[in-house]
Each structure stands twice: as C-alpha cells, then as structure tokens.
Design an enzyme around this catalytic site. Structure first.
Site, PDB file in Angstrom:
ATOM      1  N   SER B  45       0.882  -1.157   0.000  1.00  0.00           N
ATOM      2  CA  SER B  45       0.000   0.000   0.000  1.00  0.00           C
ATOM      3  C   SER B  45       0.925   1.213   0.000  1.00  0.00           C
ATOM      4  O   SER B  45       1.769   1.358   0.894  1.00  0.00           O
ATOM      5  CB  SER B  45      -0.891  -0.010   1.246  1.00  0.00           C
ATOM      6  OG  SER B  45      -1.876   0.993   1.131  1.00  0.00           O
ATOM      7  N   GLU B  46       0.790   2.084  -1.022  1.00  0.00           N
ATOM      8  CA  GLU B  46       1.841   3.075  -1.262  1.00  0.00           C
ATOM      9  C   GLU B  46       1.914   4.167  -0.199  1.00  0.00           C
ATOM     10  O   GLU B  46       2.857   4.956  -0.189  1.00  0.00           O
ATOM     11  CB  GLU B  46       1.707   3.683  -2.664  1.00  0.00           C
ATOM     12  CG  GLU B  46       0.470   4.507  -2.935  1.00  0.00           C
ATOM     13  CD  GLU B  46      -0.636   3.694  -3.584  1.00  0.00           C
ATOM     14  OE1 GLU B  46      -0.671   2.459  -3.370  1.00  0.00           O
ATOM     15  OE2 GLU B  46      -1.481   4.293  -4.277  1.00  0.00           O
ATOM     16  N   ASN B  47       0.943   4.220   0.720  1.00  0.00           N
ATOM     17  CA  ASN B  47       1.072   5.157   1.836  1.00  0.00           C
ATOM     18  C   ASN B  47       2.058   4.659   2.897  1.00  0.00           C
ATOM     19  O   ASN B  47       2.275   5.335   3.901  1.00  0.00           O
ATOM     20  CB  ASN B  47      -0.296   5.457   2.461  1.00  0.00           C
ATOM     21  CG  ASN B  47      -1.059   4.221   2.847  1.00  0.00           C
ATOM     22  OD1 ASN B  47      -1.077   3.232   2.128  1.00  0.00           O
ATOM     23  ND2 ASN B  47      -1.703   4.255   4.002  1.00  0.00           N
TER      24      ASN B  47
END
Lengths: 237, 208
Positions: B45-47
């Site tokens: 998840s790119e966060n």
C-alpha cells in the site's frame, strides 16, 4: 538537559515566532491519517495567511488542513490528491486557490531531497505527461527522466506517536507516511506527539526519525478521525 | 457473454506468481486479492506498508492503519511500515513486481490514461504516475468499452496520460491483450466471447 528545551507547553507556544504571511509550510499526513491536527488548529488561531502548503492532501471539510481553507489562509497547495472537500473545489474553481499537482512519489522525494541538501533529482515519473511540461529532460542509459526540484520549507509541521525530550520520534503504523520527509525538509520542524517519554526510554535502534530534524515538540490529545471506515463481518458460529 | 468484475479479478490473479510484491489499485483491482489462493503474495500500500491485510472486524478499526484508498485495514505477521519517500523509492526503483490498475483509456503503444478528464473535476494523480513508471509490470483491468459502447482500447489515448508506453497487459470483460511492437496481440478471449467480437470492440491495431 539541553534537549528538554525543545518541549513546549502547547501548540500555540510551539509555533510562536515561527510564522509569517506568505510562508511555505510542509505538512505530514496521508488523508486524515497522521496529520498534525493540533498544529493546524494553532495555525488557524494565529491568523497567518497567504500560505503555500506542501501536503499530499488537503484534509476534509472542517477538519485537518480543510480548516485553513475555511479561513482562507491558504494561497497555494502542492499536493498529489485533493478534492475530498467541497470548499477546496469551490475556491479552486473560482480562482481563489492555486494548486500544483505533484505525483505522490515525486512530492515525497522532493521533500526528502530538500532535507538532504539535494536541490534537484531526475525521475521517470511523469515523463510524456503534463507533469513534464517545462521541465528539463535528460536521457540516462536510453531512458528519459525529468528534473524535479527539492523542497525546502520555511516550516514543517508533523505528527508522531512518541517522542523523547530530545526530539527523537517514533511513528505508529501507516501514520508515518509523509511525516519523516516533511520533517526533514523544514528549516524548522515542529512535531506534535501523543506522548513525550523520558530520554533513554526509547530503544535507540527503533528511532524512526532522529531528533536532529525536530526543533520543537508538543504533546496533546488527538481526535484521529477515520476517513473511510471499512470493516468485515465476523463469521458467526 | 463476457467476464464479470469477479471473473476479471480472478483472471488478473493468474498473473501473480509466488513470492511477488504487488500493488493493487482501487476498484476491480482490489478484488484480485480475493483470488490469489495459496500463492505467497505480499501486497504493497503506497502510503507506507508491505503486507496489507483484510478489513478489520467491526470495533477493531485503527485510525493509524489505512490503505491508499484511506480505508481502514489490518496488518499481517509479515507486515512492514515505512515512510512515503521509502515507499515510492521501492516503486520507482522497480522493486514492486507488478501493479494491477484500472484505466479510462489504453492505447496500442502502451500509453495509459486514468487520472483526469479535462473539464471535469480533477482530484489528482495520487501515486498512479509513479507506479506505472516504476513497477516491473503494469496490468490494466477495465471494461473493454465505456458506457456509450465506445472502445477504451484505442490507437491513441484522447485523455491526458498517466504514463507513456507503460502498459504490458490489458484484461477486460472481453479478453486479454498484450502490448507488443506494432499494436496489441490477443492472448485469450473471455468465456463466450469470439475473437471477432473482441476485434470489433477494439479500436487499437491488433497484430499477429
């Protein structure tokens, strides 16, 4: 005990003497997760205006950076994804608010680079898109890259889980997000935390951001609002 | 006859191999996680997370634990957290094996448009431009045609691009196509769809 000079009584005190109209502020957080909500409230109270804010998002109506929109204190946003609030779109479409879209990774790297003394870097993100317009293109090993600039902010505002009184920070889960790079790129960084613990009580091997990047610390209560509450059903026997 | 959303997701899951680190976009790509079976797949998840788990049980939501769609999620025993600069470092650096994303338009040269429609509300590209530029393999999952019945698989994109020449494979309700020199190559047709029907619904050049 020189480090303890970093601890301030409240968010208003932590920002005292640091604010001026037209300044560039880098803010940590992703959506409403890990945002410096107490320092945002203090910015609202201060009345500082014509702000440029580098932050991945701009809060929601009436919460987070959305509060600074309601009071018209923001002149320009540098973000990757906005529009989760009606007031943002109203001000943007009426021309009151300027917006610079950055790809999310480019924004994060611009902050990291700015904090690391790197004034620019080449990235393949955005090559051949509107993001590349007006930017230098350089070819390395047959692949095109565009030049992006590091960001150095007048002030960084970030949120961490725990700090010691020397400013060493520990974040919690995905609330880390943009907070370390945002903290690094500020000429001055103010961090708000859920708990300030005595020095020596954080494992030095488990510090996420060393206190050298953090100049002022304030402890407080956080609302920590959830933007999209999603759950699954428990299997019933 | 054609594939429905879940069948498209199941077909996309076949693209994933044991040991892969993968980023799934919003919409149909999110459903791919339901079809990985016994394969050892780590979701990014790119966060700032590797090893994304399912939605929490009611009452166990944690405001400090969300995915890139800002939804509450859970961690797994393999989970690692990191900051956004590190997250996009692994994306840009090609460490993520594949991204499965939705799209508005794909062109025969691999151009992808999925972030803005001029004149309509623009919310931003988020991490999409970084993902398509950086990951090992870009797989698009989308309906073959728009609501007006027009092909979304085009000779040339009409919308502003997310990335130029970035798409490797397209999975639609009608079938699977690969981006190859000179155009698109049909890999397979969806159940009950003939090659003629797939060609008729595709504006892009089909080669081979």
């Amino acid at each position: 005990m020189t480090g303890s000079k970093k601890v301030y009584a409240d968010a208003d005190a932590a920002l005292e003497g640091l604010l001026h109209d037209g300044m560039l502020i880098a803010a940590g957080g992703f959506g409403l997760c890990g945002i410096p909500e107490l320092l945002i409230d203090a910015l609202v109270k201060s009345g500082v205006k014509d702000l440029t804010i580098a932050s991945n998002n701009c809060g929601v109506d009436g919460f987070g950076l959305g509060k600074l929109l309601d009071t018209r204190q923001i002149r320009k946003m540098i973000s990757s994804y906005v529009g989760e609030n009606a007031e943002f779109m109203r001000q943007y479409l009426s021309g009151e608010l300027e917006l610079e879209f950055n790809p999310q990774g480019t924004l994060a790297e611009r902050m990291r680079a700015g904090g690391c003394g790197i004034p620019g870097f080449y990235t393949k993100t955005g090559v051949g898109t509107v993001i590349a317009e007006g930017k230098e293109v350089k070819t390395f090993d047959g692949q095109d890259y565009i030049l992006e600039r590091g960001i150095v902010a007048d002030l960084s505002i970030v949120k961490a889980w725990k700090a010691d009184d020397t400013g060493n920070l520990v974040f919690r889960k995905t609330a880390r997000n943009f907070n370390p790079p945002a903290a690094m790129c500020g000429k001055v960084c103010v961090a708000e935390v859920e708990e300030i613990v005595p020095r020596g009580s954080l494992d030095p091997d488990m510090i996420h951001l060393p206190g050298i990047y953090v100049h002022r610390i304030v402890q407080g209560q956080h609302e920590k609002r959830i933007e999209q509450r999603t759950v699954r059903k428990r299997e019933t026997a | 006859m054609a594939w429905d959303r879940n069948q498209m997701a199941a077909r996309a899951a076949q693209e994933l191999e044991d040991g892969m680190y993968v980023n799934l976009g919003i919409g149909i790509p999110t459903l791919v996680a339901n079809y990985v079976g016994d394969k050892d797949i780590t979701l990014q998840s790119e966060n700032g997370m590797l090893g994304m788990g399912p939605f929490p049980f009611e009452g166990e939501e944690d405001p400090d634990l969300i995915n890139a769609g800002k939804q509450t999620i859970t961690e797994l025993n393999r989970t690692a957290y990191f900051d956004s600069a590190t997250s996009f470092g692994m994306i840009r650096g090609g460490k993520i094996a594949a991204a499965i994303l939705g799209a508005m338009e794909v062109a025969e040269n691999g151009d992808l448009a999925n972030w803005m429609i001029p004149g309509k509300l623009v919310k931003g590209m988020g991490g999409a431009m970084d993902l398509v530029a950086g990951v090992g393999r870009v797989i698009v999952v989308m309906d073959h045609t728009n609501k007006a019945g027009e092909s979304k698989v085009l000779r040339k994109c009409t919308l502003p691009l997310t990335g130029k020449g970035v798409v490797d494979r397209i999975i639609t309700n009608l079938g699977v196509l690969d981006v190859v020199p000179g155009g698109l190559r049909i890999v397979e047709c969806a159940e009950g769809v003939t090659e003629e029907e797939l060609r008729a619904a595709t504006e892009a050049t089909i080669v081979g």
